[in-house]
Design an enzyme around this catalytic site. Sequence first.
Site, PDB file in Angstrom:
ATOM      1  N   HIS A 150      26.421  16.902 -18.283  1.00 12.47           N
ATOM      2  CA  HIS A 150      26.899  15.751 -17.597  1.00 12.47           C
ATOM      3  C   HIS A 150      26.501  16.640 -16.240  1.00 12.47           C
ATOM      4  CE1 HIS A 150      30.243  19.027 -17.559  1.00 12.47           C
ATOM      5  NE2 HIS A 150      29.686  18.930 -18.563  1.00 12.47           N
ATOM      6  N   ASP A 210      28.924  24.588 -17.104  1.00 13.28           N
ATOM      7  CA  ASP A 210      29.893  23.479 -17.402  1.00 13.28           C
ATOM      8  C   ASP A 210      29.562  23.242 -16.382  1.00 13.28           C
ATOM      9  OD1 ASP A 210      31.367  21.833 -18.914  1.00 13.28           O
ATOM     10  OD2 ASP A 210      32.717  23.273 -18.761  1.00 13.28           O
ATOM     11  N   GLU A 244      32.080  13.641 -16.927  1.00 11.33           N
ATOM     12  CA  GLU A 244      32.808  13.836 -18.347  1.00 11.33           C
ATOM     13  C   GLU A 244      33.719  14.617 -18.791  1.00 11.33           C
ATOM     14  OE1 GLU A 244      33.004  16.586 -22.201  1.00 11.33           O
ATOM     15  OE2 GLU A 244      32.320  17.662 -19.906  1.00 11.33           O
ATOM     16  N   GLU A 245      33.759  15.759 -18.075  1.00 17.51           N
ATOM     17  CA  GLU A 245      35.669  16.328 -18.152  1.00 17.51           C
ATOM     18  C   GLU A 245      36.706  16.041 -17.830  1.00 17.51           C
ATOM     19  OE1 GLU A 245      35.294  19.556 -18.523  1.00 17.51           O
ATOM     20  OE2 GLU A 245      33.818  19.999 -17.819  1.00 17.51           O
TER      21      GLU A 245
END
Length: 470
Positions: free
Chosen positions: A284, A296, A330-331
Amino acid sequence: MKKIFLLLAITAITASATAQKVNKADSTQLRNIFDVALLNGKSYDWLDYLSNEIGGRLSGSVQADRAVRYTEKELNELGLDKVWLQPVMVPKWTRGFKEYAYIETAPGRTSVVNICALGGSVPTPPTGLKTEVIEVQNFEDLERFGREQIEGKIVFYNRPMQADLIQTFEAYGGCVDQRYAGAMEAAKYGAVGIVVRSMNLRQDDFPHTGSMSYGDTPPGQRIPACAISTNDADYLSNALSLKPDLKFYFKQSCQTHEDVESYNVIGEITGSVYPNKYIVVGGHLDSWDLGDGAHDDGAGCVQSMEVLRLLKQTNYKPKHSIRVVLFMNEENGLRGGRKYAEEARLKNEKHIFALESDAGGFTPRGFSFDTDDANFKQIESWKPLFKPYLIHFFEKGGSGADIGPLKDGTVVLAGLRPDSQRYFDYHHAANDTFDAVNKRELELGGATMASLVYLIDKYGIKNETTEVKN
């Protein structure tokens, strides 16, 4: 009879020789992939730019848009057969001014603590919020204390990640509910705000943000939510044990805006035999805004881009069409993953395999697979090819959030599994920065993913039909 035995013996010898030849060819291809990745890799340079030139890429932000344009450009430069942007509407939330908080044990006696707003939180009043605190471990404690003891107070969720669990994602899953649903549950008892212990196995001063939900709580009843660092969570808990009537103050100016248009970034090498059957590899592109999202999930994005580059650099011509998908949002919404799966179904696209990297750029250990026994048995037979690289942890389990919507009972889903012991030191925090990523570990991950994609492409999956569709 002798002729039959002779024929069977010749067949067995031929089959054995063929198997050895196939295994040797696969071993050579994996060696080529790892050589290119470690001697002439691109993933670290791509991550350097994403992290240091663009920075945190929260959905709907200018930085997220810059990341879309940058990765689209880089994929075009790889000479792929197709590169395109897939529009998707995403939520936009901004943090505003840096949050501020302190513990007041007596008038004029305060200690500043480290907090950050949770993603999606409402702001505090402009002058901040100060009141008494009640510490809980779980939602059952809320019910036990009841409205009588909670109303008008700040609820402090202080359940730590379980340190004796070797699988750190299991420890994360065991306590993340207090972050995601904590405000929604506390508001039912009249709480005016929540403070959540950061999802972190290490003792430090970094608060960790993350997504939260108010569920069906009416807008006027939503309460502000923040995370507190692990060191300060312990300090607050100890202070409460000595002075239960202390006051906690925090101020945050975050804001939720109208949805905006963003994009999934997609690149494809068209298959030579099955052009209408797809293998997907991705991560992502969005990240939280406190750091630069290096682990991330900048790492997963550049590793996925590297998969296609490595296949091209080793002159491998895939049978199936192989796509890299850099998912947006995504987060705090999973809009990109859902949009990709939705369009794939509308176009009647046949996906046979999807691999996601979203567990950091640490040393790869293997993969987890969401599949049936027949496909897992075939995949397990490839473990000896990965063993020379100390990457042979294969198990059935989860895959990844963004590829999850592709699940239909036939597609094989997989997730790269790096060593996870340090992942939550950085997850959603200000120290998730480029300097925390090791170049060699990142490159090993990309090569590991490319190796699995190569094997899936070459041998297919067990429920795959053999006809060629043009």
